[in-house]
Structure formats: C-alpha cells, structure tokens
Design an enzyme around this catalytic site. Structure first.
Site: not given
Ligand SMILES: Nc1ncnc2c1ncn2[C@@H]1O[C@H](COP(=O)(O)OP(=O)(O)O)[C@@H](O)[C@H]1O
Ligand SMILES: [Mg+2]
Length: 320
Positions: A27, A155, A260, A277
């Site tokens: 990132e 991200s 967050r 986060n």
């Molecule tokens: N179990 C899930 N089902 C559907 N969409 C998901 C799921 N987990 C994550 N997402 C989507 O992927 C994005 C990123 O996931 P996240 O777990 O917040 O990881 P990061 O933001 O660290 O990459 C989320 O903002 C959401 O839009």
């Molecule tokens: Mg996320």
C-alpha cells in the site's frame, strides 16, 4: 455528533513531528498520498512537521533529527502491523494511534475474527485455508460464493470472489502469494458500511455502494461508480447500535486512538464485522475525513486531533 474541540491549543506543544509515509508495503502509493495530505495539514496549522519515508533509511533520519513525536501514515505491513509501533516504543518516541498489540491483531484478519467470535460479535462465517486439502470443507461450511482473503493485506489487495471449486483454487493461489495465512469467508451481499473512530468516539457511519462487484482496489481508489452515502440513511437507533458494536470491536482488538471498522449487514439486519483498520487512508477523498466532515470536523482539525492521540490518553480524555 458535533465537532469536538481540540485539547492541545498551541502547535509548539507538539514539538518536532515526523510524518511517516511510504514504506515498502503493497500500500505504499496510498500511504504516500495519505502522508502528504497529513503533512500539509500539519504545516498549514503551524506544526513543525517533516516527511520521513522509512525506505530512505529510518535510523539515519531519526539520528540526524530528533523528533518529539510521530504521525504514522504508513498502511499495511511494516507500518500498521505493530512492528513500527514496537520500534518507536523502544526508542521512546510517542506516536499516533494504536500500540503494538492493537496494530498486530487488527492487521491479522483471521485472529481478529477469532477474537470477534470469542467476544460474541457477529462476523461472516469463515475457514482458514492452509493447503488445497482444506478446499473440500468450503462448500460444506460456507457454500458458494465465498470471498478469499490473505489475512495480512489491506486495500482489497489479493481478495477474490470464488463461485466454484476451480475459482476457489485460483483465488487461494493468488492470496497465498502474499505469504500469510489465507481465509475464505461466506459471501455477504451487503449493504456495506464503515465506522470511523476518532479519539475513541464513533463518527457518523458511511454506507459504501461499490455498484457491480465488491469494494475492490479499483473501486476504492479509481472508480467513479463507487458511491459513499453519509449520513448513511439508517434509522438513528440502528446507526447507534451498529456504532456501539464497532467501538466494542475496536476496543476488543486492542486498538486505540483512531481507526476504522468495516462491516456488512445481512438480510436479517445483523451487522457482520469484516475488519479493523488502525491506519486507514487519509487522503482528502478517504472515508475517515468524509465521516469527520459530516461531524463538523475539518480535515485539518482531524489531522490535529489524531496527532493528539500521540499525547497521553489523559491529554485528550473528555468529560462527555
Ligand atoms: N464476506 C464478504 N462478502 C462479500 N464482500 C466482502 C466480504 N468480505 C469483504 N468483502 C468486500 O471486500 C472489501 C474488502 O474487504 P476487507 O475485509 O475490508 O479487506 P481490506 O479492506 O483489508 O482489503 C470489503 O470492503 C467488501 O466490499
Ligand atoms: Mg476493509
């Protein structure tokens, strides 16, 4: 909530401030943008702030100049995962946001989810994938589709939706390339929200509508299809309930200061926690600044109040 006043009044009280930005995580580019925005906001307010990119030799820069505190704008491994926090702690230099434990736990989505479950907080059903031998359990426990994630990235890097066994194998290979544990999560169709936390208070929730697909790297930083809705449109009592859950989750992982919490809501209206986060994006278009603006806190005030989190808790503890 309304904007809250800062506790520290004089920029000189912060002393000389290093804004850590860049680094060598996946990132890096986003961190350079966050750090630059933070640096400019501090300098506009008269804070004696300097950019420090760890890839240019952290020790050399810290021995050339003596810094009184650090505003950590590094995202991902090496900056958001507790290692930098441990180093700064040993050096006796105060820094913004979470300490070693909160940073390390939040960085690890798998451990965070295990902790959420232990605390009785809902999170999407999940399985750790350690090898292809684990694939067979996925349809049995989670069904398809699933979201496959490297446990230690942010991200949306390395995330992929898998709709069947072949795409699961491909998503696993891609996630495993990040050299960290991999998890599969039951698919949640949304809606998706995020809760910004500033000095241990929850700012107005934001609803994220990524349109087609999910909130991937492109949707986060480039797409004009992604919509952010703040105020989020929930009934006040529902928003308060979700906000309280997010603050509890933030505290449960040991996070402090600011951050967050991402979550989605299932058909029954239950909030399912995705992750915490501890150094979320801080560009002028990022989500924490958006929520702060809704609370009447300008970008500059936000950056200032985050810097206050490097002072002792007592310095920013508020009566209300
Ligand atoms: N179990 C899930 N089902 C559907 N969409 C998901 C799921 N987990 C994550 N997402 C989507 O992927 C994005 C990123 O996931 P996240 O777990 O917040 O990881 P990061 O933001 O660290 O990459 C989320 O903002 C959401 O839009
Ligand atoms: Mg996320």
């Amino acid at each position: 909530m309304s904007g809250s006043a800062s506790v520290i009044k004089d920029p000189a009280d912060f002393g000389r401030v290093a804004v850590l930005l860049g680094g060598n995580s996946a990132e890096r580019e986003i961190s350079l943008l966050s750090g630059q925005a933070v640096l400019e906001a501090l300098q506009r307010q008269g804070v004696d702030a300097y950019p420090v990119d760890p890839v240019d030799g952290l020790f050399e820069q810290f021995s050339a100049v003596s810094f009184d505190r650090v505003w950590i704008a590094l995202h991902g491994r090496g900056g958001e995962d507790g290692s930098m926090q441990g180093l700064l702690g040993l050096m006796g230099v105060p820094f913004t946001g979470s300490g070693v434990l909160g940073s390390a736990v939040s960085m690890d989505k798998l451990r965070s989810k295990q902790l959420f479950v232990g605390c009785g907080f809902a999170t999407p059903e999940f399985l750790e994938l350690t090898s292809p031998d684990d694939f067979a359990a996925v349809p049995a426990k989670l069904g398809f589709p699933v979201m496959v994630k490297p446990a230690d990235e942010g991200s949306s890097i390395g995330l992929a939706r898998a709709d069947d066994a072949p795409s699961l194998a491909a998503a696993y290979q891609a996630a495993a390339a990040f050299d960290c544990p991999v998890l599969a999560e039951g698919w949640v169709s949304g809606p998706e929200y995020t809760a910004a936390i500033l000095q241990d208070r929850v700012l107005p929730l934001i609803r994220i509508d990524a349109g087609e697909g999910f909130y991937d790297y492109d949707a986060k930083y480039f797409s004009d299809q992604t919509r952010y809705i703040c105020p989020c449109g929930l009934a006040p009592e529902v928003e308060a309930e979700y906000a309280a859950l997010c603050l509890n989750a933030f505290r449960a992982v040991g996070a402090t200061g600011w951050g967050r919490v991402d979550f989605m809501v299932d058909e029954a209206g239950q909030a399912l926690l995705l992750e915490v986060n501890t150094v979320p994006g801080m560009t002028s278009h990022s989500l924490v600044p958006m929520a702060a603006a809704q609370a009447g806190i300008s970008f500059d005030e936000l950056v200032w109040q985050i810097l206050e989190t490097s002072c002792t808790e007592a310095a920013y503890a508020r009566s209300s």
